[in-house]
Design an enzyme around this catalytic site. Structure first.
Site: not given
Length: 156
Positions: A74-76, A112-113, A127
């Site tokens: 739901l992120c733009h 969010m970014e 990793d």
């Protein structure tokens, strides 16, 4: 107050941001990677068989930040103007602090970014060091601060 990504029935919704003003937005997030002394030494000496751990993790974090809308449903799609990932090495505690910053002039925030950038950068570090230290841990992923937007500024 309710969650913005839920409708009145509790179903997921994509928030309509069309009436919001484009304004400068900034966000900073952080995460920590704790590791063994052996893994930490290899990281510092850039001796990993996979290459320079921090250089690869930095690039992975930047790339992930740019693709946040593809990873989180739901992120733009945000036209970011800047996404940066940097590191602070804590020799005493064999710990790496991952710092992500994002910027845009848009009608929704870039938290969010920044969070995606530090999360993927930290996972990339894991990793690259897991052959030496499978017990390494990623912790304290959080938003440190944000500027701009309807909700105003925030600082943790």
């Amino acid at each position: 107050m309710t969650f913005s990504h839920l409708d009145k029935s509790g179903n997921a919704k994509f928030v309509d941001i069309s009436l919001k003003k484009n304004t400068p937005r900034e966000a900073e997030a952080e995460a920590f990677v704790s590791m063994s002394s052996k893994a930490f030494l290899l990281l510092e000496q850039e001796s990993s068989k996979k290459g320079n751990v921090l250089a690869v993790a930095q690039l992975a974090g930047i790339m992930a930040g740019k693709k946040t809308h593809e990873l989180i449903p739901l992120c733009h799609l945000i036209p970011t103007t800047s996404i940066n990932v940097t590191f602070r090495i804590d020799h005493k505690n064999t710990k790496l602090k991952v710092i992500g910053k994002s910027k845009a002039v848009y009608n929704t925030g870039v938290e969010m970014e920044a969070l995606t950038a530090v999360s993927i950068a930290a996972l990339t570090v894991y990793d690259m060091i897991k052959a030496v230290d499978k017990g390494a841990t990623i912790s304290e992923i959080k938003l440190v601060k944000k500027k701009g937007g309807k909700s105003g500024d925030y600082k943790a």
